[in-house]
Design a protein around this motif. Sequence first.
Motif, PDB file in Angstrom:
ATOM      1  N   VAL A 140     -24.976  -3.591   7.247  1.00  0.00           N
ATOM      2  CA  VAL A 140     -26.433  -3.498   7.269  1.00  0.00           C
ATOM      3  C   VAL A 140     -26.879  -3.932   8.662  1.00  0.00           C
ATOM      4  N   LEU A 143     -29.197   7.100   6.667  1.00  0.00           N
ATOM      5  CA  LEU A 143     -28.797   5.873   5.981  1.00  0.00           C
ATOM      6  C   LEU A 143     -28.243   6.123   4.584  1.00  0.00           C
ATOM      7  N   ASP A 144     -27.331   5.237   4.186  1.00  0.00           N
ATOM      8  CA  ASP A 144     -26.857   5.199   2.802  1.00  0.00           C
ATOM      9  C   ASP A 144     -27.582   4.118   2.018  1.00  0.00           C
ATOM     10  N   LEU A 145     -28.171   3.180   2.731  1.00  0.00           N
ATOM     11  CA  LEU A 145     -28.876   2.051   2.123  1.00  0.00           C
ATOM     12  C   LEU A 145     -29.970   1.623   3.082  1.00  0.00           C
ATOM     13  N   TYR A 146     -31.148   1.373   2.529  1.00  0.00           N
ATOM     14  CA  TYR A 146     -32.244   0.862   3.350  1.00  0.00           C
ATOM     15  C   TYR A 146     -32.904  -0.298   2.616  1.00  0.00           C
ATOM     16  N   THR A 147     -33.017  -1.429   3.283  1.00  0.00           N
ATOM     17  CA  THR A 147     -33.724  -2.562   2.707  1.00  0.00           C
ATOM     18  C   THR A 147     -34.865  -2.957   3.619  1.00  0.00           C
ATOM     19  N   ASN A 201     -23.977   9.990  -0.811  1.00  0.00           N
ATOM     20  CA  ASN A 201     -24.168   8.551  -0.679  1.00  0.00           C
ATOM     21  C   ASN A 201     -23.028   7.782  -1.333  1.00  0.00           C
ATOM     22  N   GLY A 209     -26.030   0.934   6.290  1.00  0.00           N
ATOM     23  CA  GLY A 209     -27.366   0.485   5.933  1.00  0.00           C
ATOM     24  C   GLY A 209     -28.154  -0.077   7.095  1.00  0.00           C
ATOM     25  N   THR A 236     -27.227   3.813  -7.409  1.00  0.00           N
ATOM     26  CA  THR A 236     -28.081   3.096  -6.466  1.00  0.00           C
ATOM     27  C   THR A 236     -29.202   2.327  -7.148  1.00  0.00           C
ATOM     28  N   HIS A 290     -21.488  -6.355   2.102  1.00  0.00           N
ATOM     29  CA  HIS A 290     -21.978  -5.735   3.333  1.00  0.00           C
ATOM     30  C   HIS A 290     -21.979  -6.791   4.432  1.00  0.00           C
ATOM     31  N   TYR A 321     -31.875  -2.683   7.919  1.00  0.00           N
ATOM     32  CA  TYR A 321     -33.035  -3.468   7.501  1.00  0.00           C
ATOM     33  C   TYR A 321     -34.150  -3.311   8.528  1.00  0.00           C
TER      34      TYR A 321
END
Length: 458
Positions: free
Chosen positions: A212, A346-350, A38, A302, A43, A132, A304
């Motif tokens: 994102v 994913l590297d980022l999830y919101t 990641n 990422g 994180t 981002h 959303y």
Amino acid sequence: MNKFTTSVTALLTVLVLSMCSKPQATSFVAPSAQANTNPMGNTKGRNLLYFDATANFKRFSFQDSIKYYLAKSKDAGVTDVIVDVKPISGEVLYPSKIAPVMKEWGGFTKTEKFDLLSAFIEEAHKLGMTVHASTNIFVAGHNYFDRGPVYNDPAKKDWQSLNYTAEGMKPITTLKHKYSAMVNPALPEVQKYELSVLRELVSKYPKLDGVVLDRVRYDGIEADFSDASRKMFEQYIGKQVANFPADIYTYSKDRKSEDGKPVRVPGPLFKLWIEWRAKVIHDFIYEARAELKKINPKLIFGDYTGAWYPTYYEVGVNWASKEYDPSQTYSWATPNYKNFGYAEALDLYTTGSYYFEVDKKEAANIDVNTVNRSEAGQTRGTEDWYTVEGSAEMAMKITKGKVPVYAGLYVEQYKGHPEQFVKALKMCRAKSDGAMVFDIVHVINEGWWAELKRGLTE
């Protein structure tokens, strides 16, 4: 994201407050795990703040304004800014050779000559912040203003979603209660176009830290029932659908839901339809990741989505880990549905924990007659995952530690209740890897900088 979109002027705010290539998508086989470690680094403890494109169009058409509000955000405890550069109109806020460029919104025309995203990157990096770019994917028009490629480009008109409603088949541009003119995610030409926009964006800004994705989904359970979708679904299941769309679902003539609408009755192929749609989205996510990582291997990839996983199948999305099997809990999921979870990509999830109620115990106080749940796939209910705490816990549970999770808030939901906003921010940080805040325009309008800082730092 399926976040609420607001606008520059009071009139537009009222209007939009509801508020956010493979030739065959179904043939793409995704890897079971990420190829890279990641790139987010540490994180935990990161706090993300959205800068919506249309709500802030005039404000951030001036470089000094960008500099000023980034400094205020940094002081409030924000570590990452998410700059919306492709809103639901399908236009972009950077010089593109592919997508139409937004130069005017809400009666204001940008006159100051500078590159918005470059300015955000330069100023944020000076402050040690991560940038981002947010892009709305499977949407190409704003239904309230008849604006965007599905309206203005004849070649893209047929990309729009065809929705199977109780009144029959309806092109989404005719459904004016929906502000997003969503397109059909399964169409190869749609995927090819959206991937080209993403590649251009990442190539154009090598210093951009991440992207994102938003609205990587279907419009809702009613979408898409075009002939193209039927044929691709038939290819997926290996046989023709004898009665389309009745074999997917029908509308009851006698039964009505709580909101007075005809009840949908699942047909014999409903679950397989749900499964296929999830595969379409899954495959696009993995392909987008692969394409963008080729350009910038260090890019933070990422996504959303809304937090309401038990009903999010309605928009064709399985954002869980492949190790989580929803068929053990939910009647709508096939045993194969888990294979189309994409948390591992994913590297980022919101996630949008878009609820006024914060603690799970507050769920007992929910009045389903007054709650505002107009986002795609949302329903009325009183389960504890209809709270910030419960939804954040669910997101952490079903993503299985495969990706850092940032529970998000819609600031406008706390209007008149600043302490509840602070409480919700602290809950996001306690129950997930950090907080996501949508949107800066509401922080500015409410004057909640002190509250934001308390929620993100105390």
